[in-house]
Write a protein that holds these residues in place. Structure first.
Motif, short mmCIF file in Angstrom:
data_model
loop_
_atom_site.label_atom_id
_atom_site.label_comp_id
_atom_site.label_asym_id
_atom_site.label_seq_id
_atom_site.Cartn_x
_atom_site.Cartn_y
_atom_site.Cartn_z
N UNK A 194 0.86 -1.19 0.00
CA UNK A 194 0.00 0.00 0.00
C UNK A 194 0.89 1.24 0.00
N UNK A 195 0.40 2.31 -0.60
CA UNK A 195 1.08 3.60 -0.59
C UNK A 195 0.14 4.64 0.00
N UNK A 196 0.70 5.61 0.74
CA UNK A 196 -0.09 6.69 1.31
C UNK A 196 0.64 8.01 1.09
N UNK A 197 -0.09 9.08 1.06
CA UNK A 197 0.46 10.43 1.06
C UNK A 197 -0.67 11.37 1.47
N UNK A 198 -0.32 12.56 1.87
CA UNK A 198 -1.34 13.52 2.29
C UNK A 198 -0.69 14.78 2.81
N UNK A 199 -1.51 15.65 3.35
CA UNK A 199 -1.02 16.93 3.86
C UNK A 199 0.02 16.68 4.95
N UNK A 200 1.21 17.21 4.73
CA UNK A 200 2.29 17.06 5.70
C UNK A 200 2.97 15.70 5.69
N UNK A 201 2.63 14.86 4.72
CA UNK A 201 3.19 13.51 4.65
C UNK A 201 3.70 13.23 3.23
N UNK A 202 5.00 13.01 3.11
CA UNK A 202 5.55 12.61 1.81
C UNK A 202 5.02 11.23 1.45
N UNK A 203 5.01 10.91 0.17
CA UNK A 203 4.57 9.58 -0.26
C UNK A 203 5.38 8.52 0.47
N UNK A 204 4.68 7.50 0.97
CA UNK A 204 5.31 6.39 1.68
C UNK A 204 4.68 5.10 1.18
N UNK A 205 5.49 4.07 1.06
CA UNK A 205 5.00 2.79 0.56
C UNK A 205 5.46 1.67 1.49
N UNK A 206 4.52 0.79 1.82
CA UNK A 206 4.79 -0.41 2.61
C UNK A 206 5.01 -1.56 1.63
#
Length: 142
Positions: A103-115
């Protein structure tokens, strides 16, 4: 009669051999004992179906704490990114038993991150500027 027993013993032996080689469900990070640092921060709304039963702190990058969480059987893994000093967070879940990114996530104040799953080859992502902070965590280029 000896042939039947030979076939049964051979089948049983094969089942034991294959069963012993299979990896446990979920990510290896969940194999270690949990510590206080591994608890998800207060205010994180966890999914209820299925409920998450384990969480582990993975790493902190750019003021954002990253956690992995999993459901009971380990088939569902989640990535939770929590910016410091904020009540906002981003989270996403996917099947942990996959050959590719979970899964990948990103959002306000969060750089793209992938598990990613254990043993995932991150060479291509690292060439593209992703940082590997932990065996299961990639952070996107700034």
């Amino acid at each position: 009669m000896n042939r039947r027993w030979s076939a049964v013993v051979a089948a049983f032996g094969l089942a034991l051999l294959l069963g012993g080689c299979s990896a446990p469900a979920g990510l290896a990070v969940f194999q270690r004992e949990a510590s206080a640092q591994d608890r998800l921060p207060a205010g994180i709304e966890e999914p209820q179906d299925p409920p998450l039963v384990n969480s582990r702190f993975l790493a902190e990058a750019d003021g954002v704490r990253h956690f992995a969480a999993q459901a009971e059987e380990g088939a569902l893994a989640c990535l939770v990114a929590v910016p410091g000093g904020s009540k906002d967070y981003v989270a996403g879940c996917g099947r942990s038993m996959t050959a590719g990114p979970i899964v990948s996530v990103s959002g306000r104040g969060v750089s793209a991150a992938t598990l990613v799953p254990d043993g995932f080859d991150t060479t291509e992502q690292q060439v593209q500027g992703w940082r590997k902070l932990q065996g299961n965590l990639l952070i996107g280029p700034r």
